[in-house]
Scaffold this motif. Sequence first.
Motif, PDB file in Angstrom:
ATOM      1  N   ALA A 478       0.647  -1.131   0.076  1.00  4.98           N
ATOM      2  CA  ALA A 478      -0.134  -0.041  -0.049  1.00  4.98           C
ATOM      3  C   ALA A 478       0.813   1.227  -0.100  1.00  4.98           C
ATOM      4  CB  ALA A 478      -0.939  -0.015   1.240  1.00  4.98           C
ATOM      5  N   ILE A 479       1.950   1.321   0.627  1.00  5.87           N
ATOM      6  CA  ILE A 479       2.529   2.425   0.775  1.00  5.87           C
ATOM      7  C   ILE A 479       3.614   2.611  -0.462  1.00  5.87           C
ATOM      8  CG2 ILE A 479       5.112   3.016   1.644  1.00  5.87           C
ATOM      9  CD1 ILE A 479       4.286   1.980   4.450  1.00  5.87           C
ATOM     10  N   VAL A 585       6.729   5.167   7.184  1.00  3.38           N
ATOM     11  CA  VAL A 585       7.142   4.282   8.280  1.00  3.38           C
ATOM     12  C   VAL A 585       5.968   3.346   8.335  1.00  3.38           C
ATOM     13  CG1 VAL A 585       8.198   6.210   9.532  1.00  3.38           C
ATOM     14  CG2 VAL A 585       5.768   5.686   9.802  1.00  3.38           C
ATOM     15  N   LEU A 586       6.491   1.978   8.954  1.00  9.29           N
ATOM     16  CA  LEU A 586       5.615   0.828   9.027  1.00  9.29           C
ATOM     17  C   LEU A 586       4.527   1.177  10.256  1.00  9.29           C
ATOM     18  CD1 LEU A 586       4.817  -1.956   8.147  1.00  9.29           C
ATOM     19  CD2 LEU A 586       6.461  -2.776   9.493  1.00  9.29           C
ATOM     20  N   PRO A 598       5.144  11.828   9.295  1.00  7.07           N
ATOM     21  CA  PRO A 598       5.318  10.767   8.188  1.00  7.07           C
ATOM     22  C   PRO A 598       4.404  11.114   7.050  1.00  7.07           C
ATOM     23  CG  PRO A 598       5.147   9.432  10.306  1.00  7.07           C
ATOM     24  CD  PRO A 598       4.499  11.056  10.503  1.00  7.07           C
ATOM     25  N   ASN A 599       4.799  10.708   5.885  1.00 11.90           N
ATOM     26  CA  ASN A 599       3.728  10.854   4.510  1.00 11.90           C
ATOM     27  C   ASN A 599       2.984   9.627   4.461  1.00 11.90           C
ATOM     28  OD1 ASN A 599       6.495  12.638   4.215  1.00 11.90           O
ATOM     29  ND2 ASN A 599       4.979  13.795   2.832  1.00 11.90           N
ATOM     30  N   TYR A 600       3.882   8.565   4.757  1.00 10.83           N
ATOM     31  CA  TYR A 600       3.232   7.209   4.314  1.00 10.83           C
ATOM     32  C   TYR A 600       3.226   6.388   5.740  1.00 10.83           C
ATOM     33  CZ  TYR A 600       4.297   9.074  -0.268  1.00 10.83           C
ATOM     34  OH  TYR A 600       4.283   9.794  -1.266  1.00 10.83           O
ATOM     35  N   ILE A 601       2.081   5.910   6.054  1.00  3.41           N
ATOM     36  CA  ILE A 601       2.120   5.164   7.540  1.00  3.41           C
ATOM     37  C   ILE A 601       1.279   3.637   7.218  1.00  3.41           C
ATOM     38  CG2 ILE A 601       1.345   5.063   9.594  1.00  3.41           C
ATOM     39  CD1 ILE A 601       1.078   8.377   9.874  1.00  3.41           C
TER      40      ILE A 601
END
Lengths: 648, 186
Positions: A478-479, A585-586, A598-601
């Motif tokens: 997804a990220i 970040v995961l 974070p932009n993507y989590i």
Amino acid sequence: MPRFPKCDLVSIDDLTIAEIEQIFERAADFAAALERGDRLALAEGLIMATLFYEPSTRTRLSFESAMHRLGGSVISSADMHSSSAAKGETLADTVRVVSAYADLLVVRHPNDGAARVAAEYASVPVINAGDGSREHPTQTLCDLYILQRKKGRLEGLTVAICGDLKYGRTVHSLIYALARFGANIVTVPYGGMALPDYVLERVAAERRYKLSTLTIDELKSQSGGLDALYLTPSAPHQMALFTGDDPLARVPTARPPAALDAFYVTRLQRERLNGGGADGQDYVHFDARALRSTRAQGAVVMHPLPRTDELAYELDNDPRAVYFEQAAAGVPVRMALIAWMLEGARRAARPEPAQPLVRFKTGSTPRCPNALCITRHESAYLTPRFRLAHNAGRAVLGLRCEFCERELKVEYVGHASSRRYYHFDENLYGYVRRWIEDGTLAVFETVKEAEEQGYEPYRRGPQREIMNAAEIAHACQAISTQIAADSAEPTALVVVGVVSRGAILAMRVCEALAPIMNFRPPCAAVDVYADDPVLRRIDGATDNLCVDGREVVLVDDVINSGWTVQRAMTALWRHGRPAAVKLAVLIDRGHRALPIRPNYIGRSIPTARGERVSVRLAPGDTGDAQKGVDRVVIYSLLEPHVASEQAP
Amino acid sequence: MTLTTPNHKATVAMDTEAIRRALARMAHEVCERNPGMMELVLIGVLRRGAVLAHRIAAILPSLGVAAPPVGTLDISSYRDDGKGRPGDPRILGRDIPFTLDGKPVLLVDDVLYTGRTVRAALSALTDLGRPTAVQLLVLIDRGERELPIRADYVGRNLSAPPGQRVYVKLSEIDGVDSVVISERKA
């Protein structure tokens, strides 16, 4: 031909009071001899080398003059930065080599603790002519010599020291010396340039000096106006006042001094402000008014020179202005020092430091917190050495760097044999002392650093799985899809993972991006705990990774306070100027201490402070079967006092 | 800094009262997030961030907490190195006459845009000491971030196309309090 016995002058404390007095007697003799124009041949046939990694005029010239006056000769490298140091030669190699060319080395260096390194690696004696903001013992000898001549004594003087007390190395050496003579020292710092803690702690521990801080108003009411008030047009917001202990009663006297014997004024050490810093517009300005008050009638005005504009020129003709005499004393005092070193320099045995060296397991020595420490700049061969700090109480674990004396405050301690880490707390003090003796102590700045080195928390509560392998794979996918969708220019992408789990995730993101974008972006890892965090390619390519103008996706497993991301960004900026940085970040577990988002989590998981999120990932590009071990678990750490009851 | 010329269209986004209210609200939020304000220090980015930091510090005593110390960072804005490449903001100077070690820092700036000034400020602050935390307060957040930076306290969110500029005018410097969006000067 006599040779110099190997005995160095790194700190003013390397000389005993008796030795200082001996040197002053010699200096007076030499001054008289110079006056008479005697030819001396004491150092005939001997060579002194001056290695100056920082500009200097009077110190170097007065050393060279002193050596010539003693009949010796001098070889000089006035600007080391344009010579071997510029070719990357280490300080240790340089002094080893030059030891073969000369009988005595005089070294000045911009890094704290450099003189100690030079002394350890040179086979001939080394004199410290200034190391960073730490010490400048020969200037202090000149200062004390003039003070003694003007005041007739050194014991129990009251000296006001004004100006930049933070970086002024002459001030630090002078304070160590004056403290040994039981002087009252009044410090008048220029705003923000107060004496550093490590200087205060050293005189407190070794000379039982106590710092009392008084505001100007308190000083006024106690003393009816102190002369030091006249020192700055815009008054400093606080003054610090030392009072020497009465060694018999051991009761500190908290009285402001009755009369001042000397004003010691320093210039602002602009070169140590690292580009920024106070502009110095309201810096100390000292003029004739300051000497008019009754309290200051008998005070002499001293300055290590060069002056900028803190001393008015109108003072120059006042008999109490002794700074040119200080400078003139440079030659006879340094002659006396050289002669003393030549003539056996028999020294009383030095007391061993009260605290033993802390032994660390090879490879796990922490780095010094001081960015200007010589161990940070010559880390290829220098291992930092630490002793327990002077003020080491049981509640805080402080380690003092042997080279620059700065203190490392330890957050997390580990036990190297059992590979367990703990948050430091006073119940652990006894264990830590034992680990220090066994050489099994490890220290960490953060939990992440401890876990990167393979340490486990001492005790953990029950754990629960919050993501399994399939969910982790789904989150990565997804990220990656979002990254691809947001990227205007896929070929400008660079993926950088934070060692070590962030790097594994970065590889997986790259893998997932390749089919979506028909382009596999370059992938690198950054180790934020390395001394010099460089970007290391982890995608098999060997060319240097360029981040200039690229769109960097920074990948880490868990974001918590944000300090790790901040360090990683600092590392990126050393490599260039990215056009943009996106953070993936995961797990976002909250508790941010920095304004970073974070932009993507992968997943946001609110956690309590006492909880830990632990990510386990199969390394590298392993097959799907192996990825079965991937999981994210959450567990709570036991309170330190609970853990310590069961510590080994 | 001069403002719009008559031929440029300019929109006033905030007036004196709106700025005053935004600052008062943010001061309340700062108090709420930092109970007791223990050891909090303010660092303003020159010049308008520093003015705002002093204003926030001046509001705090009316909320029952002591005025915190205020320091400043001087950070250049974007510069062109003459080779046609944009440079990054650099630290030109600082006036922080107190230690940051072990203290939470409130960083104050007027406009948050790409995030590059804040990144430079964060790296300067961590060079200077070891603050426990850094919170960010801005009067205007105009979005369009290039870095993963976010503010903790925002006076107002404004979206302005990249061709436009957001000017924050403060009476201490410009003689008037207002926030104006206008065409970028040629």
